[in-house]
Write a protein that holds these residues in place. Structure first.
Motif, short mmCIF file in Angstrom:
data_model
loop_
_atom_site.label_atom_id
_atom_site.label_comp_id
_atom_site.label_asym_id
_atom_site.label_seq_id
_atom_site.Cartn_x
_atom_site.Cartn_y
_atom_site.Cartn_z
N ILE A 366 66.80 57.61 12.31
CA ILE A 366 66.44 59.02 12.15
C ILE A 366 64.99 59.18 12.60
CG2 ILE A 366 66.01 60.87 10.48
CD1 ILE A 366 68.38 59.97 8.92
N THR A 367 64.74 60.16 13.44
CA THR A 367 63.42 60.36 14.05
C THR A 367 62.71 61.53 13.38
OG1 THR A 367 64.28 59.56 16.16
CG2 THR A 367 62.21 60.77 16.22
N MET A 368 61.41 61.35 13.09
CA MET A 368 60.58 62.42 12.55
C MET A 368 59.25 62.42 13.28
SD MET A 368 61.29 62.30 8.42
CE MET A 368 60.49 63.90 8.20
N ASP A 369 58.70 63.62 13.54
CA ASP A 369 57.42 63.77 14.21
C ASP A 369 56.35 64.19 13.22
OD1 ASP A 369 58.40 63.14 16.78
OD2 ASP A 369 59.18 65.18 17.00
N ASN A 370 55.10 64.05 13.66
CA ASN A 370 53.93 64.50 12.89
C ASN A 370 53.81 63.81 11.54
OD1 ASN A 370 53.38 66.21 15.00
ND2 ASN A 370 54.38 67.98 14.04
N TYR A 378 53.83 44.70 10.41
CA TYR A 378 54.00 43.26 10.59
C TYR A 378 54.15 42.88 12.06
CZ TYR A 378 59.05 43.93 11.36
OH TYR A 378 60.27 44.30 11.86
N TYR A 379 54.27 43.91 12.94
CA TYR A 379 54.42 43.65 14.37
C TYR A 379 53.85 44.84 15.13
CZ TYR A 379 56.66 43.00 18.94
OH TYR A 379 56.90 42.86 20.27
N GLU A 380 53.16 44.58 16.24
CA GLU A 380 52.60 45.64 17.07
C GLU A 380 52.57 45.17 18.51
OE1 GLU A 380 48.56 48.43 17.34
OE2 GLU A 380 48.78 46.91 15.78
N ALA A 381 53.03 46.02 19.43
CA ALA A 381 53.07 45.66 20.85
C ALA A 381 53.17 46.92 21.69
CB ALA A 381 54.25 44.73 21.14
N GLU A 382 52.86 46.78 22.98
CA GLU A 382 53.03 47.89 23.92
C GLU A 382 54.52 48.09 24.16
OE1 GLU A 382 50.86 47.64 27.50
OE2 GLU A 382 48.92 47.28 26.54
N MET A 383 54.97 49.36 24.06
CA MET A 383 56.41 49.62 24.17
C MET A 383 56.61 51.12 24.33
SD MET A 383 59.31 48.19 21.52
CE MET A 383 58.41 46.65 21.37
N THR A 384 57.63 51.52 25.07
CA THR A 384 57.96 52.94 25.19
C THR A 384 58.58 53.43 23.90
OG1 THR A 384 60.18 52.53 26.05
CG2 THR A 384 58.36 52.61 27.66
N LYS A 385 58.70 54.77 23.79
CA LYS A 385 59.25 55.36 22.57
C LYS A 385 60.70 54.95 22.37
CE LYS A 385 58.13 59.59 21.66
NZ LYS A 385 58.06 61.07 21.62
N ASP A 386 61.51 54.99 23.42
CA ASP A 386 62.93 54.62 23.29
C ASP A 386 63.08 53.14 22.94
OD1 ASP A 386 63.69 57.19 23.85
OD2 ASP A 386 64.02 56.82 26.00
N ASP A 387 62.26 52.30 23.57
CA ASP A 387 62.32 50.86 23.27
C ASP A 387 61.87 50.58 21.84
OD1 ASP A 387 63.29 50.31 25.75
OD2 ASP A 387 61.33 49.79 26.62
N CYS A 388 60.93 51.37 21.33
CA CYS A 388 60.45 51.19 19.95
C CYS A 388 61.56 51.48 18.95
CB CYS A 388 59.25 52.10 19.70
SG CYS A 388 58.44 51.85 18.11
N SER A 389 62.31 52.55 19.20
CA SER A 389 63.43 52.90 18.32
C SER A 389 64.52 51.83 18.38
CB SER A 389 64.00 54.26 18.73
OG SER A 389 65.19 54.53 18.03
N LYS A 390 64.87 51.40 19.59
CA LYS A 390 65.91 50.39 19.75
C LYS A 390 65.49 49.05 19.15
CE LYS A 390 68.74 48.13 23.29
NZ LYS A 390 68.98 48.00 24.76
N ILE A 402 56.73 53.11 14.33
CA ILE A 402 55.97 54.26 14.81
C ILE A 402 55.62 54.03 16.27
CG2 ILE A 402 53.77 55.51 14.63
CD1 ILE A 402 53.81 55.08 11.67
N SER A 403 55.84 55.06 17.09
CA SER A 403 55.49 55.02 18.50
C SER A 403 54.35 56.00 18.74
CB SER A 403 56.69 55.38 19.38
OG SER A 403 56.32 55.43 20.74
N LYS A 404 53.24 55.48 19.28
CA LYS A 404 52.07 56.34 19.55
C LYS A 404 51.27 55.75 20.71
CE LYS A 404 48.01 58.50 17.55
NZ LYS A 404 47.08 58.07 18.62
N SER A 405 51.03 56.59 21.69
CA SER A 405 50.16 56.23 22.82
C SER A 405 50.60 54.94 23.48
CB SER A 405 48.70 56.11 22.35
OG SER A 405 48.27 57.30 21.76
N SER A 430 52.38 61.24 17.40
CA SER A 430 53.13 60.04 17.04
C SER A 430 54.54 60.40 16.59
CB SER A 430 52.42 59.26 15.94
OG SER A 430 52.38 60.04 14.76
N THR A 431 55.45 59.46 16.75
CA THR A 431 56.84 59.61 16.31
C THR A 431 57.19 58.42 15.44
OG1 THR A 431 57.41 60.77 18.37
CG2 THR A 431 59.22 59.85 17.06
#
Length: 809
Positions: A366-370, A378-390, A402-405, A430-431
């Motif tokens: 389930i996606t929420m904005d703002n 526990y994990y952080e990396a460069e990733m697109t929004k769709d890849d972050c959700s998957k 959370i996907s941001k910038s 952010s999403t």
């Protein structure tokens, strides 16, 4: 240090001057002499200031009373200071006494007295118009004052020095320590935190405008021990002057560093107070007169949703008509719908075994904005929004991301700091993705039709149908005859077995069976499989009734007087007990010099194996339940069975777990039975080193409190999953478990005891408090097992325990 002391003296000159002058003027009219006392229900029940704006005495909390100072108000009194705020309220027969030795003492009417003042030898006392209660020496010197020990409020003329904190109250009617704290830090800032956190910037939700980040980075402790000689600008305090100005001042020269609020009153009759309220906001109030309601002059926070932990775990705050409301994150429900600020928990069961990428059909995103989270990922990396959700969906550890910038951050529950951002805020782009459970519904929408029978009237077809019918009838008759014979034979054999085993069935529930030695030797295959070794014998695995009933056989190996006493004690103690948390005795063997006991088989071994030898730490909820199971078993022995029984050897090795992981107390060989009206007895030392109460070595009567002491040690071992004495530890202070637990309790660092495990902090604190009460040196201070069970069940409030003296036995 000399310059620092001089600075503090300069800061307090106003308070001391007022105290000395007040004493000189009020000594005959308003002073309190040694030997004076107050009670909750006898008037007067308080000592009042000359203007009658402030009073110190008893005020009601729930069904009991606490001692505090309150400001007299129009509609209700406002409590500004509470003594021993985290102790339970006292009854109506308590007494507040200014003793003849010059000490302020609360006599609870029970076994213990509570000191309020930290000094003695005062000549007289006075309740001043500033709201300060002061004890004086005969030379009019202040030797103790309530202003030095603020709770949630500072009053006009009072300071909050470096290193000191205000803690909010739990509620409007309960003035024990609440959810928030406000600290005057050594880095020169006044900072607000949730109460259960450390002094790190990620937990702060409000601070004064100095460089708060100096000496601090996210997830690291602020440097509270900076050298004052090289950072004199950090040597500061919060001061509320008598005119109502809230100032951040330099302790060195008393100059103002920052003015948080300016006074709008010049009238000295106006009372000012600065309070850390129960909602976490720091507010400045003025009280123009007794008949007027308080006026908010200043507040630290305008948006209450900025207060971290305002809504509890797994929830976030939303403003509606400028009022804060709490909402659960997707996939979670409120713990208490009547108190929504207590937080939320999952409303679905997360898979305990999961292979990454293979179980995502049980979850959805389930996606929420703002929304933003200031928890540590526990994990952080460069990733697109769709890849972050998957990625979160396919990661077994991930509960939210959370996907941001262009960056993706993954989190595990519980989430502490989730906040909604307004449009245009830093995190508005952010999403956040929440993983929620789904219910898999499988249905067959396509049901193949039954094949149609083709009916013919030919003679050949009729013949085939006739043969099939005769065959079916013959087969049915044969099957019925065979089934009848089988059922008859089974019932006959079962009845014969009942006759052979005479003591089984209902009889076995009420009587102990006498076994022969050969019968038990055969059942244990010649005492081949050893389960454990006790102080007087060895336990073997066995089976009766052709392997259908598993048993545990204890063979006493010392058959002289010591072993005979062991045998008789265990027979008397456990033979008459029936409780789900006591191991059940099925029978015995007394053949010549051979002594054996037959118990029900406990398939999951001992609690010692589970805590100290298991590859992984047992689940927290399992440990909480086991601790309560053991307490209920001891309560039955002490108060509910026919004769009170002292077990005398409570330890993890004597607590066994059945197939349902129910904890049961075993090994009654050292048990001591009392008469129905007997409360204490003399006996030789018995038990295991490390679990022995101190009175075993003092040659004094032994009571059921020796079992309470042993249980306290076991409860702390259950909480921490380690032995009471552990040599291989990182710090020397961790060697003795009870000492280490108390140090962590005092320092509010209970999370160290569970090694960062996700636990209910309130239950953890309650279990630690109960354990510390149980291991008090003096038996009279230890609670009864009835009280222990009520405290663990959350029915009874738990007072803050004093420091136990570890006997290291």
């Amino acid at each position: 240090m000399a310059s620092f002391s001089a600075a503090v003296l300069l800061l307090q000159i106003f308070v001391c001057f007022e105290a000395v002058v007040g004493a000189a003027l009020q000594k005959h009219s308003n002073s309190i002499s040694p030997g004076t006392s107050l009670t909750p229900i006898t008037q007067p029940n308080s000592w009042q200031s000359p203007s009658r704006r402030f009073a110190l005495g008893f005020y009601q909390q729930g069904s009991g009373f606490l001692v505090g100072i309150w400001l007299v108000g129009a509609s209700q009194n406002i409590t500004v200071w509470t003594a021993n705020r985290d102790y339970p309220p006292v009854s109506s027969n308590a007494m507040l006494e200014f003793t003849t030795k010059g000490k302020l003492l609360l006599r609870t009417g029970q076994s213990e007295d509570r000191s309020i003042s930290t000094t003695a030898s005062a000549s007289f006392a006075s309740m001043l118009d500033s709201g300060n209660f002061v004890l004086y020496s005969k030379d009019f010197v202040v030797i103790w004052q309530s202003f030095d020990f603020p709770t949630d409020t500072i009053l006009g003329g009072q300071i909050l020095p470096n290193g000191h904190s205000l803690f909010s109250s739990f509620s409007e009617t309960n003035h024990s320590t609440g959810k928030f704290r406000l600290k005057m830090q050594y880095d020169g800032n006044l900072v607000a935190y949730p109460a259960s956190t450390e002094d790190i910037s990620v937990d702060a939700y409000w601070t004064t405008t100095l460089s708060y980040r100096r000496g601090c980075t996210a997830y690291t402790r602020c440097r509270d021990t900076l050298n004052p000689q090289s950072h004199l600008d950090l040597n500061s305090s919060i001061y509320l002057n008598s005119n109502g100005s809230l100032l951040l001042i330099n302790n060195t020269d008393s100059t103002t560093i920052q003015s948080l609020s300016h006074s709008s009153h010049s009238n000295n009759t106006v009372v000012h107070r600065a309070t850390l309220d129960i909602d976490g906001n720091f507010r400045l109030y003025s009280h123009p007169s007794v008949n007027s309601e308080p006026v908010i002059e200043w507040k630290a926070i305008d948006n209450m949703c900025d207060v971290k932990s305002f809504c509890g775990f797994n929830s976030y705050c939303t403003l509606n008509d400028n009022k804060p409301y709490c909402s659960c994150i997707p996939g979670a429900d409120f713990l208490d719908h009547d108190q929504q600020s207590t937080g939320c928990e999952r409303n679905f069961t997360k898979l305990t075994r999961c292979k990454d990428g293979k179980k995502n059909e049980f979850y959805d995103i389930i996606t929420m904005d703002n929304l933003k989270s200031e928890d540590r990922p526990y994990y952080e990396a460069e990733m697109t929004k769709d890849d972050c959700s998957k990625s979160c969906l396919e990661d077994c550890l991930c509960d939210a991301s959370i996907s941001k910038s262009g960056y993706c951050m993954k989190f595990m529950l519980p989430l502490r700091y989730i906040m909604r951002q307004s449009s245009g805020a830093e995190y508005s782009s952010s999403t956040i993705f929440f993983k929620v459970g789904t219910k898999s519904i499988r249905s067959n929408n396509h049901i193949p039709p039954y094949p149609q029978l083709v009916v013919t009237t030919s003679k050949k077809a009729l013949m085939i149908i006739l043969v099939l019918c005769l065959s079916l009838v013959t087969y049915s008759c044969f099957a019925l005859a065979f089934s009848g014979l089988f059922i008859f034979k089974h019932r006959v054999l079962k009845y014969r077995m009942l006759l052979e085993t005479g003591s089984s069935g209902l009889i076995e529930e009420f009587t102990l069976r006498l076994y022969s030695y050969n019968e038990l030797r055969k059942a244990t295959n010649g005492f081949k499989e050893k389960l454990g070794q006790g102080s007087f014998g060895t336990v073997y695995r066995g089976a009766l009734y052709k392997g259908k009933k598993l048993i545990a056989v204890k063979r006493l190996e010392k058959v002289v007087e010591e072993g005979e006493k062991e045998f008789r004690a265990e027979m008397r103690a456990i033979g008459r007990t029936r409780h789900k948390n006591l191991v059940r005795l099925l029978g015995y063997c007394a053949e010549g010099s051979k002594r054996l006991l037959v118990y029900e088989f406990m398939s999951n071994g001992s609690l010692a194996d589970l805590l100290f030898r298991a590859q992984r730490r047992p689940d927290w909820t399992e440990r909480v339940r086991i601790g309560l199971d053991v307490a209920r078993g001891i309560l039955y022995l002490h108060e509910e069975c026919e004769a009170p029984t002292l077990h005398c050897d409570i330890k993890p090795h004597n607590i066994l777990l059945d197939e349902f992981w129910t904890a049961k107390i075993s090994d009654f060989g050292l048990a001591k039975l009392l008469m129905p009206d007997q409360t204490r007895t003399f006996t030789q030392v018995r038990g295991t080193r490390g679990y022995l109460a101190p009175e075993w070595q003092k040659n004094i009567p032994i009571t059921v409190k020796v079992d309470v002491y042993s249980y306290g040690i076991v409860l702390l071992e259950i909480v921490c999953c380690r032995r009471n004495i552990e040599v291989n530890v990182l710090e020397p202070e961790e060697v003795v478990l009870s000492n280490w637990v108390y140090k962590c309790f005092v320092a509010r660092e209970l999370n160290k005891l569970v090694g960062g495990e996700e636990v209910d902090k309130k239950i953890l604190e309650n279990m630690v408090k109960v354990g510390l009460w149980c291991i008090q040196d003096e038996p009279v201070l230890r609670p009864s097992m009835k009280s222990v069970v009520l405290m663990l069940e959350g029915i009874t409030d738990i007072a803050t325990p004093p420091c136990p003296t570890n006997s290291s036995m």
